[in-house]
Motif scaffolding. Structure first.
Motif, short mmCIF file in Angstrom:
data_model
loop_
_atom_site.label_atom_id
_atom_site.label_comp_id
_atom_site.label_asym_id
_atom_site.label_seq_id
_atom_site.Cartn_x
_atom_site.Cartn_y
_atom_site.Cartn_z
N THR A 237 0.83 -1.21 0.00
CA THR A 237 0.00 0.00 0.00
C THR A 237 0.86 1.26 0.00
N HIS A 238 2.01 1.19 0.67
CA HIS A 238 2.95 2.31 0.69
C HIS A 238 3.47 2.56 -0.73
N SER A 239 3.82 1.48 -1.41
CA SER A 239 4.37 1.59 -2.77
C SER A 239 3.31 2.07 -3.78
N LEU A 240 2.09 1.54 -3.65
CA LEU A 240 1.01 1.90 -4.59
C LEU A 240 0.25 3.15 -4.16
N LYS A 241 0.68 3.75 -3.03
CA LYS A 241 0.05 4.98 -2.53
C LYS A 241 -1.43 4.77 -2.22
N LEU A 242 -1.68 3.63 -1.54
CA LEU A 242 -3.03 3.31 -1.09
C LEU A 242 -3.14 3.66 0.39
N SER A 243 -4.13 3.12 1.08
CA SER A 243 -4.33 3.41 2.50
C SER A 243 -3.99 2.19 3.35
N PRO A 244 -2.80 2.17 3.97
CA PRO A 244 -2.46 1.04 4.85
C PRO A 244 -3.38 0.96 6.07
N VAL A 245 -3.94 2.10 6.49
CA VAL A 245 -4.86 2.10 7.64
C VAL A 245 -6.06 1.22 7.36
N LEU A 246 -6.73 1.46 6.25
CA LEU A 246 -7.94 0.71 5.92
C LEU A 246 -7.62 -0.75 5.58
N ALA A 247 -6.50 -0.98 4.89
CA ALA A 247 -6.14 -2.33 4.48
C ALA A 247 -5.85 -3.23 5.68
N THR A 248 -5.07 -2.74 6.65
CA THR A 248 -4.71 -3.57 7.80
C THR A 248 -5.89 -3.75 8.76
N LEU A 249 -6.70 -2.70 8.91
CA LEU A 249 -7.91 -2.85 9.74
C LEU A 249 -8.84 -3.91 9.18
N THR A 250 -9.06 -3.86 7.86
CA THR A 250 -9.93 -4.82 7.20
C THR A 250 -9.37 -6.22 7.29
N PHE A 251 -8.04 -6.35 7.14
CA PHE A 251 -7.37 -7.64 7.25
C PHE A 251 -7.66 -8.28 8.61
N GLY A 252 -7.46 -7.51 9.69
CA GLY A 252 -7.72 -8.04 11.03
C GLY A 252 -9.17 -8.40 11.24
N LEU A 253 -10.08 -7.59 10.74
CA LEU A 253 -11.51 -7.83 10.89
C LEU A 253 -11.92 -9.13 10.21
N VAL A 254 -11.44 -9.35 8.99
CA VAL A 254 -11.80 -10.56 8.23
C VAL A 254 -11.20 -11.79 8.88
N VAL A 255 -9.94 -11.69 9.38
CA VAL A 255 -9.30 -12.83 10.04
C VAL A 255 -10.11 -13.29 11.24
N ARG A 256 -10.60 -12.34 12.04
CA ARG A 256 -11.41 -12.72 13.20
C ARG A 256 -12.65 -13.47 12.78
N HIS A 257 -13.31 -13.00 11.73
CA HIS A 257 -14.57 -13.60 11.33
C HIS A 257 -14.39 -14.78 10.39
N ARG A 258 -13.12 -15.17 10.18
CA ARG A 258 -12.81 -16.47 9.57
C ARG A 258 -12.57 -17.51 10.66
N ARG A 259 -12.92 -17.13 11.90
CA ARG A 259 -12.80 -17.99 13.09
C ARG A 259 -11.35 -18.42 13.35
N ILE A 260 -10.45 -17.47 13.22
CA ILE A 260 -9.05 -17.70 13.59
C ILE A 260 -8.85 -17.17 15.00
N ILE A 261 -8.36 -18.00 15.90
CA ILE A 261 -8.19 -17.62 17.30
C ILE A 261 -6.71 -17.33 17.57
N LEU A 262 -6.42 -16.11 18.01
CA LEU A 262 -5.06 -15.77 18.42
C LEU A 262 -4.91 -16.08 19.90
N ASN A 263 -3.85 -16.82 20.25
CA ASN A 263 -3.64 -17.11 21.67
C ASN A 263 -3.01 -15.91 22.36
N ALA A 264 -2.85 -16.03 23.68
CA ALA A 264 -2.40 -14.88 24.48
C ALA A 264 -1.03 -14.37 24.03
#
Length: 395
Positions: A237-264
């Motif tokens: 996103t840095h190279s293509l001049k996109l928004s890393p804020v929106l991309a990484t937030l969306t990435f985390g949101l989708v990972v959670r709702h793919r039922r991936i559990i992060l341990n402590a």
């Protein structure tokens, strides 16, 4: 002499990071202050326009490192968002939208009253809507807090970031169109960037869990895989001049709702996350120049006051209907104070793509410096007064 200058330039950032880490540890141990407040003070003092230890030329590498640190925190923030909770209790989203809109309106008219241009008023109002998840999450992790105030302020900070990015990008697109008349440049720096960035986050949120499941390494290599993915997304996103804020937030949101559990051990990304957090908050404070703070101090402090008033009112009026007390609603509003990490990195990203707004938005320098130092203190107090910090619970 030349060799000494080269050595000074090479060692400036490692030395600053070492000093900031030591300051953070000692202040946290002696006076129980959040470490990131100390990081911010050290970064500001060592900046080129203050003591001058750090190099004058802005380093693209350090900007990328700060964005990676911010990306990791945003990924974890997005991961902790519970969409089912928002669906079951829509008043949380309503309160977020209300306080963001109220903040925008109040700051917009305040800036106009100070004699600023309409463009500056719109940009300042858009960025004032945001609450920095980076600061909030670091304080939450540092104090291991949990409860209604903790979860709500984290959810509201993520929603505020999304609202602020959307409005800011649209306004920047309109400014570009007004200046150049180029519809494509305006659209690309506005809605197109947002759509592509969100799509990138969704794509990785589906792809990375699928790879981990396929290789049967989901529990062993989750942290490593998500870290590598965030680094790649931020760099892309840095190279293509996109928004890393929106991309990484969306990435985390989708990972959670793919039922991936992060341990402590995966929360905060361990020692790597701690290191990058030091870099992030030192870098943010080091970008603030003293002359900008002085030039915008009056309006900057007024923005802080009006912004906080709008957020407390916007959240407080929905407190009872959303299932919490007025007191907790006020504490949540109080904890939404931090803004610096989000604002500074968005402005630095804008400068990187050729849109320099730093000088136009000098009042934000005063606001950012103030909130970079005292913002974590307000979060800490809000969590303690809400009785959501374990040490306080035990006492």
């Amino acid at each position: 002499m030349m060799e000494l200058t080269i050595l000074q330039n090479d060692m400036a950032w490692p030395f600053a990071i070492l000093i900031a880490w030591m300051a953070g540890e000692f202040t946290h141990r002696w006076v129980k202050l959040p470490r990131i407040s100390a990081y911010a003070i050290v970064g500001f003092l060592l900046a080129p326009s203050q003591l001058g230890l750090l190099p004058v030329t802005q380093s693209p590498t350090m900007l990328l490192m700060a964005n990676i640190a911010f990306g990791l925190i945003l990924f974890e923030s997005g991961y902790r968002i519970n969409l089912r909770w928002l669906r079951n209790n829509p008043w949380i989203a309503v309160s977020s939208l209300t306080e963001a809109a109220l903040t925008f309106i109040c700051v917009y008219f305040l800036v106009l009253a100070f004699g600023q241009s309409t463009t500056s008023a719109l940009l300042l109002a858009a960025l004032s809507m945001a609450t920095s998840p980076a600061t909030i999450l670091r304080v939450i992790n540092e104090h291991k807090s949990s409860g209604q105030v903790t979860e709500r302020v984290l959810h509201l900070s993520v929603l505020n970031c999304v609202f602020a990015v959307l409005v800011f990008k649209i306004i920047v697109g309109l400014v570009i169109f007004k200046t150049s008349g180029n519809l494509w440049d305006a659209s690309y720096n506005g809605l197109v960037v947002l759509i592509i960035s969100a799509s990138l986050g969704v794509g990785f949120g589906i792809f990375i869990p699928a790879v981990l499941r396929k290789t049967k390494r989901l529990h062993q290599d989750g942290t490593l895989a998500f870290t590598i993915a965030v680094v790649f997304i931020v760099a892309l996103t840095h190279s293509l001049k996109l928004s890393p804020v929106l991309a990484t937030l969306t990435f985390g949101l989708v990972v959670r709702h793919r039922r991936i559990i992060l341990n402590a051990s995966q929360h905060g990304f361990g020692a790597l996350g701690d290191l990058l957090s030091v870099i992030l908050f030192v870098f943010i404070a080091a970008t603030i120049e003293w002359r900008q703070v002085v030039a915008g101090v009056g309006l900057g402090l007024a923005i802080i006051f009006v912004r906080q008033f709008a957020k407390i009112i916007g959240i407080g009026i929905f407190a009872r209907v959303s299932g919490i007390s007025w007191r907790k609603g006020a504490l949540i509003g109080m904890a939404t104070m931090p803004i610096s990490a989000f604002v500074i990195l968005v402005l630095e990203q804008s400068r990187y793509i050729g849109i320099d707004l730093i000088d136009q938005l000098a009042p934000l320098a005063a606001a950012a410096l103030t909130l970079e130092i005292i913002g974590p203190l307000f979060i800490q107090r809000a969590l303690i007064w809400a009785h959501e910090v374990p040490e306080i619970k035990e006492n």
